[in-house]
Design a protein around this motif. Structure first.
Motif, PDB file in Angstrom:
ATOM      1  N   LEU A   1      50.480  37.384  29.625  1.00  0.00           N
ATOM      2  CA  LEU A   1      51.749  37.657  30.165  1.00  0.00           C
ATOM      3  C   LEU A   1      52.321  38.654  29.753  1.00  0.00           C
ATOM      4  N   ASN A   2      52.989  39.362  30.752  1.00  0.00           N
ATOM      5  CA  ASN A   2      53.958  40.617  30.148  1.00  0.00           C
ATOM      6  C   ASN A   2      55.033  40.592  31.205  1.00  0.00           C
ATOM      7  N   ARG A   3      56.277  40.608  30.550  1.00  0.00           N
ATOM      8  CA  ARG A   3      57.628  40.358  31.260  1.00  0.00           C
ATOM      9  C   ARG A   3      58.295  41.966  31.292  1.00  0.00           C
ATOM     10  N   ALA A   4      58.370  42.739  32.389  1.00  0.00           N
ATOM     11  CA  ALA A   4      58.912  43.844  32.346  1.00  0.00           C
ATOM     12  C   ALA A   4      60.503  43.934  32.216  1.00  0.00           C
ATOM     13  N   ASN A   5      60.888  43.002  32.790  1.00  0.00           N
ATOM     14  CA  ASN A   5      62.391  42.851  32.850  1.00  0.00           C
ATOM     15  C   ASN A   5      62.607  41.286  33.424  1.00  0.00           C
ATOM     16  N   PRO A   6      63.978  40.942  33.400  1.00  0.00           N
ATOM     17  CA  PRO A   6      64.156  39.482  34.057  1.00  0.00           C
ATOM     18  C   PRO A   6      63.483  39.143  35.356  1.00  0.00           C
ATOM     19  N   SER A   7      63.078  39.967  36.041  1.00  0.00           N
ATOM     20  CA  SER A   7      62.810  39.576  37.496  1.00  0.00           C
ATOM     21  C   SER A   7      61.317  39.998  37.743  1.00  0.00           C
ATOM     22  N   THR A   8      60.829  41.046  36.859  1.00  0.00           N
ATOM     23  CA  THR A   8      59.605  41.530  37.066  1.00  0.00           C
ATOM     24  C   THR A   8      58.666  41.224  35.795  1.00  0.00           C
ATOM     25  N   ALA A   9      57.402  40.513  36.256  1.00  0.00           N
ATOM     26  CA  ALA A   9      56.177  40.078  35.332  1.00  0.00           C
ATOM     27  C   ALA A   9      54.960  40.165  35.825  1.00  0.00           C
ATOM     28  N   TYR A  10      54.223  40.118  35.037  1.00  0.00           N
ATOM     29  CA  TYR A  10      52.626  40.375  35.301  1.00  0.00           C
ATOM     30  C   TYR A  10      51.795  39.428  34.359  1.00  0.00           C
ATOM     31  N   VAL A  11      50.695  38.913  35.094  1.00  0.00           N
ATOM     32  CA  VAL A  11      49.821  38.038  34.365  1.00  0.00           C
ATOM     33  C   VAL A  11      48.335  38.462  34.892  1.00  0.00           C
ATOM     34  N   VAL A  12      47.711  38.798  33.638  1.00  0.00           N
ATOM     35  CA  VAL A  12      46.354  39.196  33.827  1.00  0.00           C
ATOM     36  C   VAL A  12      45.250  38.173  33.292  1.00  0.00           C
ATOM     37  N   VAL A  13      44.201  37.998  34.010  1.00  0.00           N
ATOM     38  CA  VAL A  13      43.009  36.931  33.633  1.00  0.00           C
ATOM     39  C   VAL A  13      41.745  38.026  33.272  1.00  0.00           C
ATOM     40  N   PRO A  14      41.119  37.648  32.119  1.00  0.00           N
ATOM     41  CA  PRO A  14      40.099  38.435  31.752  1.00  0.00           C
ATOM     42  C   PRO A  14      38.900  38.236  32.581  1.00  0.00           C
ATOM     43  N   THR A  15      37.850  38.955  32.654  1.00  0.00           N
ATOM     44  CA  THR A  15      36.800  39.040  33.349  1.00  0.00           C
ATOM     45  C   THR A  15      35.715  37.800  32.957  1.00  0.00           C
ATOM     46  N   SER A  16      35.916  37.395  31.725  1.00  0.00           N
ATOM     47  CA  SER A  16      35.046  36.479  31.129  1.00  0.00           C
ATOM     48  C   SER A  16      35.482  35.043  31.405  1.00  0.00           C
TER      49      SER A  16
ATOM     50  N   GLY B   1      31.748  48.659  37.464  1.00  0.00           N
ATOM     51  CA  GLY B   1      32.433  47.908  36.593  1.00  0.00           C
ATOM     52  C   GLY B   1      32.769  46.510  37.367  1.00  0.00           C
ATOM     53  N   GLY B   2      33.563  45.802  37.126  1.00  0.00           N
ATOM     54  CA  GLY B   2      34.388  44.691  37.823  1.00  0.00           C
ATOM     55  C   GLY B   2      35.793  44.851  37.982  1.00  0.00           C
ATOM     56  N   LEU B   3      36.378  43.825  38.290  1.00  0.00           N
ATOM     57  CA  LEU B   3      37.736  43.625  38.594  1.00  0.00           C
ATOM     58  C   LEU B   3      38.443  42.367  38.037  1.00  0.00           C
ATOM     59  N   ALA B   4      39.472  42.611  37.148  1.00  0.00           N
ATOM     60  CA  ALA B   4      40.043  41.357  36.474  1.00  0.00           C
ATOM     61  C   ALA B   4      41.453  40.904  37.649  1.00  0.00           C
ATOM     62  N   TYR B   5      41.597  39.779  37.582  1.00  0.00           N
ATOM     63  CA  TYR B   5      42.719  39.207  38.421  1.00  0.00           C
ATOM     64  C   TYR B   5      44.041  39.641  37.705  1.00  0.00           C
ATOM     65  N   MET B   6      44.885  39.991  38.629  1.00  0.00           N
ATOM     66  CA  MET B   6      46.334  40.258  38.225  1.00  0.00           C
ATOM     67  C   MET B   6      47.141  39.788  39.151  1.00  0.00           C
ATOM     68  N   PHE B   7      48.263  38.883  38.517  1.00  0.00           N
ATOM     69  CA  PHE B   7      49.189  38.303  39.461  1.00  0.00           C
ATOM     70  C   PHE B   7      50.541  38.982  38.846  1.00  0.00           C
ATOM     71  N   ALA B   8      51.560  39.240  40.148  1.00  0.00           N
ATOM     72  CA  ALA B   8      52.679  39.700  40.068  1.00  0.00           C
ATOM     73  C   ALA B   8      53.859  39.336  40.363  1.00  0.00           C
TER      74      ALA B   8
ATOM     75  N   SER C   1      44.575  43.347  41.146  1.00  0.00           N
ATOM     76  CA  SER C   1      43.509  43.173  40.311  1.00  0.00           C
ATOM     77  C   SER C   1      43.576  44.716  39.530  1.00  0.00           C
ATOM     78  N   VAL C   2      42.763  44.634  38.390  1.00  0.00           N
ATOM     79  CA  VAL C   2      42.550  45.621  37.547  1.00  0.00           C
ATOM     80  C   VAL C   2      41.214  46.065  37.681  1.00  0.00           C
ATOM     81  N   PRO C   3      40.671  47.292  37.822  1.00  0.00           N
ATOM     82  CA  PRO C   3      39.420  47.765  37.587  1.00  0.00           C
ATOM     83  C   PRO C   3      39.101  47.737  36.035  1.00  0.00           C
ATOM     84  N   CYS C   4      37.963  47.260  35.888  1.00  0.00           N
ATOM     85  CA  CYS C   4      37.651  46.846  34.544  1.00  0.00           C
ATOM     86  C   CYS C   4      36.085  47.525  34.356  1.00  0.00           C
TER      87      CYS C   4
END
Length: 437
Positions: free
Chosen positions: A224-239, A255-262, A274-277
């Motif tokens: 979980l990473n919060r950029a500011n009070p309204s913007t945040a990102y959650v990334v899920v590993p490929t494992s 490679g593969g793709l990791a899920y990311m929610f924004a 998604s994040v290219p991994c």
């Protein structure tokens, strides 16, 4: 730090204990019902009111640190006798020169079988949380009293921005359907909203969330990473997750793709990205610089003091990515070969679209000033030397990305010491303090 080895196997009183602390932690309510967390169960209050004594007690080891300003931080300390660890809250307001420690322990556990508690988050007002891994300890008064909540889902992370506290939890069903949810508080944790769904996905066989820090070799924790009070990102590993479908890989990318929610509306709605991994099988972590600049690190399997890593940068909130080559040749004679492969990744602090610092265990701090294309050693050299002891590493980003705290402890031959390194200018200069007790 070996994959498949528990954290406590390396956190003895004769080993270096240093900590990764990212502004991740857990949730609860003090004096109010807990948020709706599925089948989360009971709550109780630690009866004793903690007073603080000057200094630290012999054998006291720091396992996490949470900075609340350029000169002030809270530390999670523990002592171990046999299989039992007891936990104390420490405070410093002078760059780690001196510490105050709570006179009584607020928690204890069998750390030989359960591991050492190592997740801590505080704000400047004195609201704080400690989680491990389905139990949350919460204070609203600088650790004088604590509320205890127990949950049926894994507490994966928490983040304070002022009095706003977000807590991320996750679970996977027997049918491998996994979900991430978030609870929010606007008053430091006194009251929480009901859980909101962040996203769901199909998990890999035997997938489950673990709440261990990334650098310990347990890579099944969401980030979980919060950029500011309204913007945040959650990334899920490929494992953990089956890769997102109907999402094309960049041309020529292997490679593969990791899920990311924004989210850009304070967590009310979430978009799936998604994040290219290029490196998979390990963890995926992110750091933000502003609302739309994201640095992402994808890690492979760790072993023998090294771990393949790949860094991507996005300047549009994860819609498109600049993909970094996986091999980073060092120009420093002390570190020949692939310098980015050194050590086990812990955290990534992004300052802007071009500059970031990577914190790893058993490796020097690394800095890039060209969007991850090249990395060079930076910061205090003593960090790397203490990190060679094989303990957990510690790192905390402060109220701004420019503030970085690193910490470690060791107890040898009856002499204990806690080390703190602080930068208030994005790693350009450092203050180093050592307390022996």
């Amino acid at each position: 730090m070996r994959r498949h080895h528990s954290r406590l196997c390396r956190m003895t009183l004769t080993q270096l204990a240093a900590v990764l602390l990212v502004g991740l932690l857990a949730l609860s309510s003090c004096g109010n019902p807990p948020p709706s967390t599925g089948s989360s169960t009971s709550s109780s209050t630690v009866p004793s009111v903690a007073k603080y004594i000057p200094g630290l007690r012999k054998g006291e080891i720091i396992s996490a640190i949470s900075s609340v300003s350029a000169n002030s931080a809270f530390g999670l300390f523990y002592t171990q006798v046999g299989d039992i660890c007891q936990y104390f809250l420490g405070k410093t307001s002078n760059f780690g020169t001196t510490w105050m420690s709570s006179s009584t322990a607020f928690a204890s556990n069998n750390c030989s079988s359960q591991g050492v508690m190592s997740r801590l988050a505080f704000n400047a007002r004195g609201d704080g949380v400690v989680s491990f891994p389905r139990t949350l300890y919460e204070t609203l008064n600088n650790g004088s009293t604590w509320k205890v909540l127990r949950f049926s889902k894994e507490i994966l992370g928490a983040s304070f921005i002022g009095e706003s506290l977000w807590v991320l939890v996750g679970s996977c069903s027997a049918e491998l359907r996994c979900s991430l949810e978030i609870a929010q508080s606007i008053d430091g944790g006194a009251r929480f909203s009901s859980l909101r769904l962040v996203g769901s996905f199909t998990g890999l066989p035997q997938a489950k969330f673990e709440s261990e820090p990334l650098g310990m070799g347990y890579f099944t924790n969401a980030w979980l990473n919060r950029a500011n009070p309204s913007t945040a990102y959650v990334v899920v590993p490929t494992s953990v997750a089956v890769m997102p479908i109907n999402r094309s890989l960049p041309s020529g990318f292997t490679g593969g793709l990791a899920y990311m929610f924004a989210t850009t509306d304070g967590g009310a709605t979430w978009l799936t990205r998604s994040v290219p991994c290029g490196q998979t099988g390990g963890g995926t972590l992110i750091g933000t610089a502003g609302a739309k600049t994201i640095w992402a690190l994808c890690a492979g399997e760790p072993g023998a003091g090294s771990q393949p890593k790949q860094v991507d940068v996005s300047t549009d909130g994860g819609i498109t990515w600049i993909i970094d080559a996986t091999f980073q040749t060092s120009n420093t004679p002390s570190y020949p070969g692939d310098i980015l492969e050194l050590g086990y990744a812990m955290a990534l602090d992004a300052f802007d679209p071009t500059s970031a610092i990577l914190v790893s265990e058993r490796a020097p701090l690394l800095r890039s000033d060209n969007s991850g294309k090249d990395w060079q050693p930076t910061g205090p050299t003593s960090w790397e030397s203490l990190a060679q002891g094989g303990g957990a590493l510690a790192e905390s980003f402060g109220p701004s990305a420019a503030t970085i705290w690193l910490a470690s402890s060791e107890s040898l031959a009856g002499v204990s010491s806690t080390h703190v390194w602080i930068s208030a200018d994005s790693g350009a200069s450092w203050i180093e303090k050592t307390v022996v007790y």
